[in-house]
Design an enzyme around this catalytic site. Structure first.
Site, PDB file in Angstrom:
ATOM      1  N   HIS A  55      32.994  -8.436  16.500  1.00  0.00           N
ATOM      2  CA  HIS A  55      32.308  -7.731  15.424  1.00  0.00           C
ATOM      3  C   HIS A  55      32.865  -6.318  15.289  1.00  0.00           C
ATOM      4  O   HIS A  55      33.399  -5.746  16.247  1.00  0.00           O
ATOM      5  CB  HIS A  55      30.808  -7.656  15.711  1.00  0.00           C
ATOM      6  CG  HIS A  55      30.085  -8.935  15.462  1.00  0.00           C
ATOM      7  ND1 HIS A  55      28.756  -8.987  15.095  1.00  0.00           N
ATOM      8  CD2 HIS A  55      30.493 -10.227  15.527  1.00  0.00           C
ATOM      9  CE1 HIS A  55      28.379 -10.239  14.949  1.00  0.00           C
ATOM     10  NE2 HIS A  55      29.416 -11.007  15.217  1.00  0.00           N
ATOM     11  N   GLU A  57      31.391  -3.409  15.057  1.00  0.00           N
ATOM     12  CA  GLU A  57      30.791  -2.386  15.907  1.00  0.00           C
ATOM     13  C   GLU A  57      31.341  -2.431  17.325  1.00  0.00           C
ATOM     14  O   GLU A  57      31.632  -1.384  17.927  1.00  0.00           O
ATOM     15  CB  GLU A  57      29.264  -2.573  15.957  1.00  0.00           C
ATOM     16  CG  GLU A  57      28.574  -2.421  14.608  1.00  0.00           C
ATOM     17  CD  GLU A  57      28.332  -3.760  13.928  1.00  0.00           C
ATOM     18  OE1 GLU A  57      27.254  -3.935  13.358  1.00  0.00           O
ATOM     19  OE2 GLU A  57      29.242  -4.626  13.971  1.00  0.00           O
ATOM     20  N   CYS A  85      23.703  -6.478  14.159  1.00  0.00           N
ATOM     21  CA  CYS A  85      23.020  -7.662  14.686  1.00  0.00           C
ATOM     22  C   CYS A  85      22.495  -7.349  16.087  1.00  0.00           C
ATOM     23  O   CYS A  85      22.769  -6.270  16.638  1.00  0.00           O
ATOM     24  CB  CYS A  85      23.998  -8.840  14.731  1.00  0.00           C
ATOM     25  SG  CYS A  85      25.270  -8.673  16.001  1.00  0.00           S
ATOM     26  N   CYS A  88      25.326  -6.383  18.596  1.00  0.00           N
ATOM     27  CA  CYS A  88      25.916  -5.063  18.385  1.00  0.00           C
ATOM     28  C   CYS A  88      24.918  -3.949  18.674  1.00  0.00           C
ATOM     29  O   CYS A  88      25.294  -2.884  19.177  1.00  0.00           O
ATOM     30  CB  CYS A  88      26.457  -4.963  16.971  1.00  0.00           C
ATOM     31  SG  CYS A  88      27.861  -6.061  16.675  1.00  0.00           S
TER      32      CYS A  88
END
Length: 318
Positions: A55, A57, A85, A88
């Site tokens: 992801h 992040e 999410c 993260c």
């Protein structure tokens, strides 16, 4: 431009890079508050890396930790285009980031207030959170991406870029099967063998990719039903290959793939798609004519070992 807008615009640029690679467009930057320097950047790479952890992040956190030489990112703020999410959000807590500023809300997985608020729980670190910053711009990037995805999934048909060695070997296996089933009778079996090795082998694909070719699986549902290969050629898109397995022909799938390729060409600012087709491949010529291709020339090319390609050149305006 305000500093916060500058940083979010950079996150949006990263999101656009992700979208261009077929990833859900999410971008993130981490800024050191003391001097305003961007110390970490990241974008979504789940599909390319085939890694659920990839992801934006987490990539930004990893890069910032490497840049700063430690895992504690206190004194930093994260700008991210989509609400983090739970995974993260956990990474943000564990890296001690002071503040998170995100753009679009995520009603399905957002963990900063939409589905749950992980930062409100009594963990040992609670960053300050601001949501909805430049929301229209961030949400617009996502909406445009998913619209294009829907458009390209016409009737369950979609194109999936082949990037890994395993994927390219699968493409070469599909090509071998289709060529040996379809082309005998149009060209000799000996020429089929030669052309498969020269143009469709795994080694040939690797070399072609270095020269700018892109290979895509043609998928229906979860099944590989064929493949296509394209290459930018000035203001045109060269359609090198578009082949369907025997049982998938006659279902207008080639037309659907052509519509997707036309959209790709338009997105890249090109005016047409062009291709070569064997002069004796009557059924394929008829199919291309039905899709709007026009014959613009012909030629004979020596491909070595005493073999030639005797082709028409055809073009489709997009």
């Amino acid at each position: 431009m305000e500093p916060n807008e500058f940083y979010m615009n950079r996150a949006l640029e990263l999101a656009d890079m992700a979208a261009a690679e077929g990833e859900v467009p999410v971008g993130a930057v981490i800024v050191r508050l003391s001097d305003g320097e961007i110390v970490g950047e990241g974008r979504n790479r789940r599909e390319i890396s085939r890694n659920p952890l990839a992801h934006a992040e987490l990539e930004a956190i990893d890069n910032a930790a490497r840049f700063l030489g430690g895992w504690r990112l206190s004194g930093c703020v994260m700008f991210v285009t989509l609400e983090p999410c739970p995974m993260c959000a956990g990474g943000i807590i564990n890296s001690r980031i002071d503040r998170v500023i995100f753009g679009a809300f995520d009603k399905k997985a957002g963990s900063c207030g939409s589905v749950t608020d992980i930062f409100a729980l009594p963990y040992n670190h609670r960053p300050v959170v601001s949501g909805g910053f430049m929301e229209n711009e961030c949400a617009g990037t996502l909406k445009l991406f998913f619209k294009k995805m829907r458009d390209r999934k016409m009737d369950g048909i979609r194109l999936v870029l082949a990037e890994t060695e395993d994927q390219l070997r699968r493409i070469s296996e599909i090509a071998d099967g289709i060529w040996h089933e379809y082309f005998p009778g149009i060209i000799s079996v000996e020429q089929v063998d030669y052309m498969v090795e020269k143009f469709c082998s795994f080694e040939a694909e690797i070399q072609n990719i270095k020269e700018g070719y892109e290979y895509y699986f043609i998928k229906r549902g979860g099944n590989d039903i064929g493949y296509t290969a394209i290459k930018p050629d000035g203001d045109r898109l060269f359609l090198s290959k578009l082949y369907l397995k025997k049982e998938e022909r006659g279902k207008k799938y080639a037309r659907k793939v052509t519509d997707m390729l036309k959209e790709i060409a338009r997105e890249r600012g090109m005016r047409a798609i062009w291709l070569t087709v064997n002069k004796h491949n009557d059924s394929t010529i008829a199919a291309y004519n039905a899709m709007g291709y026009k014959t613009i020339g012909e030629g004979v090319a020596d491909i070595g070992s005493g073999f030639v390609m005797d082709d028409y050149y055809m073009e489709l305006e997009v």
